[in-house]
Design an enzyme around this catalytic site. Structure first.
Site, PDB file in Angstrom:
ATOM      1  N   ASN A  88       0.852  -1.196   0.000  1.00  0.00           N
ATOM      2  CA  ASN A  88       0.000   0.000   0.000  1.00  0.00           C
ATOM      3  C   ASN A  88       0.883   1.239   0.000  1.00  0.00           C
ATOM      4  O   ASN A  88       2.110   1.129  -0.001  1.00  0.00           O
ATOM      5  CB  ASN A  88      -0.967  -0.026   1.195  1.00  0.00           C
ATOM      6  CG  ASN A  88      -0.234   0.010   2.515  1.00  0.00           C
ATOM      7  OD1 ASN A  88       0.413   0.993   2.844  1.00  0.00           O
ATOM      8  ND2 ASN A  88      -0.320  -1.074   3.285  1.00  0.00           N
ATOM      9  N   PHE A 148      -5.140   4.167  14.242  1.00  0.00           N
ATOM     10  CA  PHE A 148      -5.335   5.137  13.173  1.00  0.00           C
ATOM     11  C   PHE A 148      -6.422   4.570  12.266  1.00  0.00           C
ATOM     12  O   PHE A 148      -6.638   3.361  12.245  1.00  0.00           O
ATOM     13  CB  PHE A 148      -4.055   5.331  12.356  1.00  0.00           C
ATOM     14  CG  PHE A 148      -3.194   6.448  12.866  1.00  0.00           C
ATOM     15  CD1 PHE A 148      -2.461   6.298  14.021  1.00  0.00           C
ATOM     16  CD2 PHE A 148      -3.122   7.655  12.183  1.00  0.00           C
ATOM     17  CE1 PHE A 148      -1.667   7.332  14.496  1.00  0.00           C
ATOM     18  CE2 PHE A 148      -2.332   8.689  12.639  1.00  0.00           C
ATOM     19  CZ  PHE A 148      -1.606   8.534  13.796  1.00  0.00           C
ATOM     20  N   ASP A 150      -4.821  -6.120   5.270  1.00  0.00           N
ATOM     21  CA  ASP A 150      -5.866  -6.942   5.892  1.00  0.00           C
ATOM     22  C   ASP A 150      -5.784  -8.387   5.403  1.00  0.00           C
ATOM     23  O   ASP A 150      -6.196  -9.304   6.102  1.00  0.00           O
ATOM     24  CB  ASP A 150      -7.250  -6.359   5.566  1.00  0.00           C
ATOM     25  CG  ASP A 150      -7.437  -5.010   6.258  1.00  0.00           C
ATOM     26  OD1 ASP A 150      -7.104  -4.916   7.450  1.00  0.00           O
ATOM     27  OD2 ASP A 150      -7.881  -4.052   5.596  1.00  0.00           O
ATOM     28  N   PRO A 164      -3.866 -11.368  10.865  1.00  0.00           N
ATOM     29  CA  PRO A 164      -4.302 -11.037  12.227  1.00  0.00           C
ATOM     30  C   PRO A 164      -4.473  -9.526  12.352  1.00  0.00           C
ATOM     31  O   PRO A 164      -3.757  -8.762  11.693  1.00  0.00           O
ATOM     32  CB  PRO A 164      -3.135 -11.524  13.101  1.00  0.00           C
ATOM     33  CG  PRO A 164      -1.973 -11.675  12.186  1.00  0.00           C
ATOM     34  CD  PRO A 164      -2.516 -11.926  10.814  1.00  0.00           C
ATOM     35  N   ASP A 165      -5.409  -9.116  13.190  1.00  0.00           N
ATOM     36  CA  ASP A 165      -5.599  -7.679  13.434  1.00  0.00           C
ATOM     37  C   ASP A 165      -4.773  -7.318  14.669  1.00  0.00           C
ATOM     38  O   ASP A 165      -5.129  -7.648  15.805  1.00  0.00           O
ATOM     39  CB  ASP A 165      -7.089  -7.374  13.645  1.00  0.00           C
ATOM     40  CG  ASP A 165      -7.346  -5.875  13.695  1.00  0.00           C
ATOM     41  OD1 ASP A 165      -6.536  -5.142  14.300  1.00  0.00           O
ATOM     42  OD2 ASP A 165      -8.352  -5.433  13.109  1.00  0.00           O
TER      43      ASP A 165
HETATM   44  O1  PMT Z   1       2.774   6.433   6.276  1.00  0.00           O
HETATM   45  P1  PMT Z   1       2.209   7.729   5.697  1.00  0.00           P
HETATM   46  O2  PMT Z   1       2.458   7.832   4.207  1.00  0.00           O
HETATM   47  O3  PMT Z   1       2.665   8.940   6.452  1.00  0.00           O
HETATM   48  O4  PMT Z   1       0.610   7.665   5.843  1.00  0.00           O
HETATM   49  C1  PMT Z   1       0.043   7.639   7.127  1.00  0.00           C
HETATM   50  C2  PMT Z   1      -1.174   6.707   7.191  1.00  0.00           C
HETATM   51  C3  PMT Z   1      -2.295   7.273   6.341  1.00  0.00           C
HETATM   52  C4  PMT Z   1      -0.808   5.306   6.729  1.00  0.00           C
HETATM   53  C5  PMT Z   1      -1.580   6.625   8.714  1.00  0.00           C
HETATM   54  O5  PMT Z   1      -1.836   7.894   9.199  1.00  0.00           O
HETATM   55  C6  PMT Z   1      -2.798   5.728   8.920  1.00  0.00           C
HETATM   56  O6  PMT Z   1      -3.932   6.133   8.798  1.00  0.00           O
HETATM   57  N1  PMT Z   1      -2.554   4.434   9.251  1.00  0.00           N
HETATM   58  C7  PMT Z   1      -3.601   3.434   9.389  1.00  0.00           C
HETATM   59  C8  PMT Z   1      -4.055   3.034   8.033  1.00  0.00           C
HETATM   60  C9  PMT Z   1      -4.941   1.817   8.069  1.00  0.00           C
HETATM   61  O7  PMT Z   1      -4.499   0.771   7.762  1.00  0.00           O
HETATM   62  O8  PMT Z   1      -6.151   2.013   8.524  1.00  0.00           O
HETATM   63  P2  PMT Z   1      -7.196   0.803   8.737  1.00  0.00           P
HETATM   64  O9  PMT Z   1      -8.483   1.517   8.786  1.00  0.00           O
HETATM   65  O10 PMT Z   1      -7.034  -0.248   7.726  1.00  0.00           O
HETATM   66  O11 PMT Z   1      -6.785   0.181  10.147  1.00  0.00           O
HETATM   67  C10 PMT Z   1      -7.260   0.684  11.396  1.00  0.00           C
HETATM   68  C11 PMT Z   1      -6.243   0.462  12.497  1.00  0.00           C
HETATM   69  O12 PMT Z   1      -6.032  -0.937  12.707  1.00  0.00           O
HETATM   70  C12 PMT Z   1      -4.870   1.042  12.236  1.00  0.00           C
HETATM   71  O13 PMT Z   1      -4.392   1.525  13.465  1.00  0.00           O
HETATM   72  C13 PMT Z   1      -4.037  -0.153  11.768  1.00  0.00           C
HETATM   73  O14 PMT Z   1      -2.645  -0.005  12.125  1.00  0.00           O
HETATM   74  C14 PMT Z   1      -4.664  -1.284  12.562  1.00  0.00           C
HETATM   75  N2  PMT Z   1      -4.633  -2.586  11.879  1.00  0.00           N
HETATM   76  C15 PMT Z   1      -5.284  -2.780  10.703  1.00  0.00           C
HETATM   77  C16 PMT Z   1      -5.275  -4.033  10.131  1.00  0.00           C
HETATM   78  C17 PMT Z   1      -4.570  -5.075  10.757  1.00  0.00           C
HETATM   79  N3  PMT Z   1      -4.530  -6.287  10.236  1.00  0.00           N
HETATM   80  N4  PMT Z   1      -3.916  -4.846  11.901  1.00  0.00           N
HETATM   81  C18 PMT Z   1      -3.927  -3.615  12.473  1.00  0.00           C
HETATM   82  O15 PMT Z   1      -3.328  -3.415  13.529  1.00  0.00           O
END
Ligand code: PMT
Length: 401
Positions: A210, A323, A279, A305-306
């Site tokens: 990504n 985030f 994911d 895994p999350d």
């Molecule tokens: O790295 P940059 O270019 O500066 O960009 C920053 C960013 C946009 C990547 C950052 O600010 C951000 O938003 N990161 C989270 C992006 C994301 O994957 O969002 P999500 O909605 O898919 O996941 C939600 C949360 O769960 C996040 O905290 C993620 O780290 C966590 N997660 C998600 C999936 C997974 N399998 N495990 C996780 O821990």
């Protein structure tokens, strides 16, 4: 707001070859919002010209104690009072020795003696000079007096040798200087941050990835370190240099990131998940390069895994900050993530807009926590990170009371 908004930085440049980097340093300090005045030692003026620094800082550049430039608009006492911080970069072995022994034999040394502002030195010299016992004991003396040492690092030197004595890069110096203005409100707190993308290999050549650059997560880790926390940064593949003064662990896939986090989470008080974790991953990784002789190729994916959800689910786990990157229905999805993962806080970026989210140098965030929230308007990622970490610190202390 920028990291050094309105701060008065007096930059002393002394006579070393690294002085050419100080021109870039002035530009970066001003970009970070600082007002900069430069004083050159007479030796520095042989490497770089006052005119360069005058053009870059927008102010006269004195070099001598008794000269019209120093004594007219701002004498040494006025400059000493004006400064919120004094940074000497490069600081030569000779300058360090003079400061250690309280000499006031030129304009810069006199300003340092006459000022109560924090003094930071960015040493730059040949490795033998840095290791020499005289320099070691001068450095120790200055350290005991509360002078901040920014570097040096090891690396290739202008003299052709390799070793300690290389000046920190201007970008690192700005970051370290910013840290001097932040009270250590997270002292004694252990923070773990994930950053960057995870890459899920399909075969030895291809992967699913990504657009995360790591900029946001690295800025958060740096802001937490500057607030006095002990920081572990777990990063997916990123081209950014490791931030200073923290443990940095590199991983590639979501499985590796999950393992690195779960191993260290018992020793952490705050967990900040800024990584963009995939994911899904390919169910099977081909050992050989997949050939393109098929007209269709089906890739079977399985859930990763999350990591955040697993850390949030721990009994007596850390304070958890997630985030969220969303392109639509931002508030609704963010609330669902906060509730679904049982996080203590969620920072939401709206992605897909210029000037925020992935890759950009700037960001803006909606922050949610159970029963409350706020907005951090667009700013540089280091500044957004500073504000976010401050909020996290406040919420962490409230919930741990
Ligand atoms: O790295 P940059 O270019 O500066 O960009 C920053 C960013 C946009 C990547 C950052 O600010 C951000 O938003 N990161 C989270 C992006 C994301 O994957 O969002 P999500 O909605 O898919 O996941 C939600 C949360 O769960 C996040 O905290 C993620 O780290 C966590 N997660 C998600 C999936 C997974 N399998 N495990 C996780 O821990």
């Amino acid at each position: 707001m920028k990291e050094l908004n309105g701060k008065h930085i007096l930059l002393g440049v002394t006579g070393g070859i690294a002085a050419y980097k100080s021109a870039d340093l002035v530009r970066r300090l001003r970009d970070a919002g600082a007002e900069v005045r430069v004083v050159l030692s007479s030796a520095a003026a042989r490497f770089v010209t006052p005119l360069t620094f005058r053009a870059l800082s927008g102010h006269p550049v004195p070099t001598e104690l008794f000269e019209p430039e120093a004594g007219s608009a701002m004498g040494h006492i006025e400059l000493a009072r004006w400064a919120d911080a004094i940074l000497i970069a490069p600081a030569t072995a000779h300058t360090i020795a003079r400061l250690a022994h309280g000499l006031a034999d030129d304009l810069l040394a006199t300003i340092c003696l006459a000022s109560s502002a924090p003094l930071a030195l960015a040493p730059a010299m040949n490795r033998q000079m840095w290791c020499n016992e005289a320099t070691r004991s001068n450095i120790e003396l200055l350290r005991e007096r509360g002078v901040h040492l920014l570097g040096p690092i090891e690396g290739n030197q202008a003299c052709g040798e390799n070793g300690p004595g290389r000046m920190l890069e201007p970008e690192q110096l700005v970051r370290r200087l910013t840290g001097l203005f932040i009270p250590p409100y997270l002292a004694g707190v252990r923070v773990m941050v994930t950053a960057g993308p995870t890459l899920e290999d399909i075969d030895p050549v291809r992967y699913l990835g990504n657009r995360s650059s790591g900029k946001m997560g690295y800025a958060v880790a740096t802001a937490a370190q500057q607030a006095g926390a002990e920081v572990v940064l777990i990063s997916g593949v990123s081209s950014l240099p490791w931030p200073d003064r923290m443990e940095c662990i590199d991983v590639r896939s979501a499985i590796e990131m999950h393992e690195a986090v779960m191993q260290r989470v018992p020793r952490c008080d705050i967990f900040i998940a800024a990584a963009a974790v995939a994911d899904y991953r390919p169910q099977q990784q081909s050992k050989q390069k997949i050939k393109k002789d098929l007209s269709h190729l089906k890739l079977e994916l399985v859930r990763n895994p999350d990591i955040l959800a697993d850390v949030c689910a721990l009994t007596n786990g850390p304070f958890c900050v997630g985030f969220a990157a969303e392109t639509e229905r931002v508030a609704e999805y963010a609330q669902a993530k906060l509730d679904g993962k049982r996080a203590d806080m969620i920072a939401v970026n709206r992605v897909g807009l210029p000037g925020s989210g992935f890759e950009s140098d700037e960001n803006m965030l909606e922050i949610l926590w159970p029963g409350g929230g706020t907005t951090l308007p667009r700013s540089t990622k280091p500044e957004i990170a500073r504000q976010l970490v401050e909020l996290i610190g406040q919420r962490y202390k409230q919930t741990r009371k």
